[in-house]
Write a protein that holds these residues in place. Sequence first.
Motif, PDB file in Angstrom:
ATOM      1  N   ILE A 195       0.796  -1.184   0.040  1.00 29.35           N
ATOM      2  CA  ILE A 195       0.015  -0.097   0.149  1.00 29.35           C
ATOM      3  C   ILE A 195       0.928   1.247   0.136  1.00 29.35           C
ATOM      4  N   VAL A 196       1.879   1.331   0.747  1.00 27.09           N
ATOM      5  CA  VAL A 196       2.752   2.371   0.713  1.00 27.09           C
ATOM      6  C   VAL A 196       3.568   2.613  -0.428  1.00 27.09           C
ATOM      7  N   LYS A 197       3.979   1.533  -0.805  1.00 32.12           N
ATOM      8  CA  LYS A 197       4.696   1.576  -2.136  1.00 32.12           C
ATOM      9  C   LYS A 197       3.851   2.079  -3.215  1.00 32.12           C
ATOM     10  N   ARG A 198       2.783   1.735  -3.429  1.00 34.12           N
ATOM     11  CA  ARG A 198       1.723   2.464  -4.459  1.00 34.12           C
ATOM     12  C   ARG A 198       1.307   3.787  -4.233  1.00 34.12           C
ATOM     13  N   ILE A 199       1.278   4.254  -2.791  1.00 29.38           N
ATOM     14  CA  ILE A 199       0.801   5.693  -2.586  1.00 29.38           C
ATOM     15  C   ILE A 199       2.040   6.626  -2.926  1.00 29.38           C
ATOM     16  N   ASP A 200       3.100   6.144  -2.617  1.00 33.39           N
ATOM     17  CA  ASP A 200       4.562   6.873  -3.128  1.00 33.39           C
ATOM     18  C   ASP A 200       4.597   7.076  -4.426  1.00 33.39           C
ATOM     19  N   ARG A 201       3.946   6.159  -5.271  1.00 35.75           N
ATOM     20  CA  ARG A 201       4.126   6.476  -6.615  1.00 35.75           C
ATOM     21  C   ARG A 201       3.137   7.479  -7.081  1.00 35.75           C
TER      22      ARG A 201
END
Length: 250
Positions: A195-201
């Motif tokens: 989830i964090v990885k995709r928000i960071d994108r």
Amino acid sequence: MDTDRLLEKLRKLYILTMDYEFHKSSYAKYMDSLRSNYADLLQETADVCDRTDDGAERIAACIPEYVCHELDQISSRRKRDLKALDHKMNMVSYFVPLMGEIPSLQAKGLTERMVELWNEKMPEYKIGHSTYESIKGGFKKGIFCYITTAVCRSMHKPDDCYELAALRAYRDGYLSETEEGRRIVKEYYNIAPTIVKRIDREDGADEIYQGIWDEYLSPCIRLIEEDKKEECKELYVTMVRSLEKKYLYS
């Protein structure tokens, strides 16, 4: 095997690990598989490192040079930043810890030099040193409070800030006291890194994190302070379900 062929094999291994997801439930399995399937390559890497300083330096520079070249080929800053995020995640989660497992007393020096060269070549995409044991131990201790940490980071709050401390204490105390609470925590740690990885994108990642803070985390902290622990749990579960739906399955 000559060093050039070894470096090519290491690049192929790095590319392979780019496809690995980073989940608590599967991390040890992936690492065990890598160590088993590439035991010969790890031994060859160790042999070169033990044999010559020049060989060790070439191994340490191999992936930083490869990634730097790959990123230089991407003209769009936005796309380059997104790709760099994938490379950073892979480097810290899998490749550096795996190189730290080579059967050599030079393993730590090799991986520290690898991180140092990475940060010299790509100062805008710095990474930290990592080991398999530190990541596995972090999962075991439950210190990876991914979403909350990411939110606080975006708001320039330190890792030991009051908000993180309060939520960690709630997690390690109230939630961990019941089977249901432990199940919630386990599920959370399986999905939160992605989830964090995709928000960071996302283009407006800081705004997204601010929204999570306003809608969920700040009210959760207030409920903890008011000793409304069950209401906090319900709100936290709602947050995870909402983010899961939006960033995992949409």
